[in-house]
Design a protein around this motif. Sequence first.
Motif, short mmCIF file in Angstrom:
data_model
loop_
_atom_site.label_atom_id
_atom_site.label_comp_id
_atom_site.label_asym_id
_atom_site.label_seq_id
_atom_site.Cartn_x
_atom_site.Cartn_y
_atom_site.Cartn_z
N SER A 57 43.57 28.54 30.87
CA SER A 57 42.40 29.39 30.59
C SER A 57 42.54 30.69 31.35
O SER A 57 43.29 30.78 32.35
N SER A 58 41.81 31.69 30.89
CA SER A 58 41.84 32.98 31.58
C SER A 58 41.22 32.87 32.97
O SER A 58 41.62 33.59 33.89
N VAL A 59 40.25 31.97 33.13
CA VAL A 59 39.63 31.79 34.44
C VAL A 59 40.66 31.25 35.43
O VAL A 59 40.80 31.75 36.55
N SER A 60 41.36 30.21 35.03
CA SER A 60 42.38 29.63 35.91
C SER A 60 43.46 30.66 36.22
O SER A 60 43.91 30.79 37.36
N ALA A 61 43.89 31.40 35.20
CA ALA A 61 44.91 32.43 35.41
C ALA A 61 44.42 33.47 36.41
O ALA A 61 45.16 33.87 37.32
N GLY A 62 43.18 33.91 36.25
CA GLY A 62 42.63 34.90 37.17
C GLY A 62 42.55 34.39 38.59
O GLY A 62 42.85 35.12 39.55
N GLU A 63 42.15 33.13 38.74
CA GLU A 63 42.06 32.56 40.09
C GLU A 63 43.43 32.47 40.74
O GLU A 63 43.59 32.77 41.93
N HIS A 64 44.44 32.06 39.97
CA HIS A 64 45.80 32.01 40.52
C HIS A 64 46.29 33.40 40.90
O HIS A 64 46.96 33.59 41.91
N GLY A 95 44.76 43.43 40.24
CA GLY A 95 44.32 44.17 39.06
C GLY A 95 44.30 43.30 37.82
O GLY A 95 43.35 43.34 37.02
N LYS A 96 45.35 42.49 37.62
CA LYS A 96 45.39 41.60 36.46
C LYS A 96 44.27 40.56 36.54
O LYS A 96 43.64 40.22 35.52
N LEU A 101 38.97 38.31 34.79
CA LEU A 101 37.73 37.67 35.23
C LEU A 101 36.50 38.55 35.08
O LEU A 101 35.39 38.03 34.93
N GLU A 102 36.68 39.86 35.13
CA GLU A 102 35.55 40.79 35.10
C GLU A 102 35.88 41.96 34.17
O GLU A 102 36.27 43.03 34.63
N PRO A 103 35.74 41.74 32.87
CA PRO A 103 36.13 42.79 31.90
C PRO A 103 35.41 44.12 32.11
O PRO A 103 35.92 45.17 31.71
N GLY A 104 34.24 44.09 32.75
CA GLY A 104 33.51 45.34 32.96
C GLY A 104 33.96 46.12 34.16
O GLY A 104 33.53 47.27 34.36
N GLU A 107 39.28 50.29 37.30
CA GLU A 107 40.11 50.83 38.37
C GLU A 107 39.78 52.30 38.55
O GLU A 107 39.65 53.04 37.57
N VAL A 108 39.61 52.71 39.80
CA VAL A 108 39.28 54.09 40.11
C VAL A 108 40.26 54.58 41.17
O VAL A 108 40.40 53.97 42.23
N SER A 109 40.96 55.66 40.87
CA SER A 109 41.93 56.22 41.80
C SER A 109 41.74 57.72 41.88
O SER A 109 41.24 58.36 40.95
N GLY A 110 42.14 58.29 43.00
CA GLY A 110 42.06 59.73 43.20
C GLY A 110 42.95 60.12 44.35
O GLY A 110 43.78 59.32 44.83
N GLU A 111 42.79 61.32 44.83
CA GLU A 111 43.61 61.80 45.94
C GLU A 111 43.35 60.97 47.20
O GLU A 111 42.28 61.01 47.79
N GLY A 112 44.35 60.17 47.60
CA GLY A 112 44.23 59.40 48.83
C GLY A 112 43.49 58.10 48.71
O GLY A 112 43.21 57.47 49.74
N PHE A 113 43.21 57.60 47.53
CA PHE A 113 42.52 56.31 47.42
C PHE A 113 42.80 55.65 46.08
O PHE A 113 43.13 56.31 45.09
N THR A 114 42.66 54.33 46.07
CA THR A 114 42.70 53.56 44.84
C THR A 114 41.93 52.27 45.07
O THR A 114 41.81 51.80 46.21
N GLY A 115 41.38 51.70 44.02
CA GLY A 115 40.63 50.46 44.15
C GLY A 115 39.97 50.09 42.84
O GLY A 115 40.17 50.73 41.81
N TRP A 116 39.17 49.03 42.91
CA TRP A 116 38.46 48.52 41.73
C TRP A 116 36.96 48.54 41.98
O TRP A 116 36.49 48.06 43.01
#
Length: 329
Positions: A57-64, A95-96, A101-104, A107-116
Amino acid sequence: MSVTDFAAAQWTRATGAGVDPHEYRRVTDGLASVTDWGPAFTRTGNAYLRRAEEAGSSVSAGEHLLTAARWFHLATLAPYAEAARAAAAADRAQGKAITLLEPGAREVSGEGFTGWLRGPADAPATVVVVPGLDSAKEEFLDLAAALLARGLAVFAMDGPGQGALAATTTLRPDYEQVVGRVIDALGVTRIGLVGLSLGGYFAARTAALEPRVAAVATVSGPFRLDWDALPPPVRDIMTGRTGGPDAARGFARQVDLAALAPRIAAPLLVVDGEQDAIPGVTNGEPLARLAHGTYLSVRHGDHLLGNARPDWLPRLCDHIAHALIGVPA
């Protein structure tokens, strides 16, 4: 330091980050030296990638995948020639996982940062989680989950010299500039900040200089750094993350909140562990006092208090939620 001592020193940090304690023992008990640390943790992360591919399942995949991200990040804690590759693997795995797990989430990145950015699109407030000297966004998934459970949006980030950006950038003390760009990119008018270890300094400094910070909490963060008092392993990491010995000394000299602490207007919670074994790093009482904040010292807590989660994590998240949305979470 022997690998046995190193594994013992990282025990609560690793289990606090969410890896299974029994698996941690199995992986570390088989190591002959500290140089085996990175390869062994990377192999464990790869095993979870295979589990994700075979999941039903996608849930199990996401948890792994989230577990893989933890192991890849922890691989970078010891000297490791492939540390940059492991950090990139942690970033990809997380990221995967979030995509599954959270389609909504986005990812936000810019000068000197990246994250979700995670959480409901109509969340009443957003919290930025700031990592420290050798930590990364993948290390604090439990903190993010606790904040999300209180209805807040969460942006767990890597900044200059951290996580996915460690191989291409260096640490900088004026972290408020980076957080300012994060706030602009997120399109919000006010945020909460949680900073962990050196991230505590970054968060407190930002709260003093960035008026859009409406709540702040620090965990095991430094008030002031004395280069000569830092343990050699910490000096070595700082040297690598800042670009050299002179840069590291200069960086350490700038870590001083004495003048900035009184300028913090946002409600502040400072968390320390009394068993922290890193001299010169954790000394948050002056920060809380000068900023008229609240000081929480956990007698049995160590650095990052991975051995004392119930003693501070709920209180910290409630502090942030109450300061941002004005009602008990």
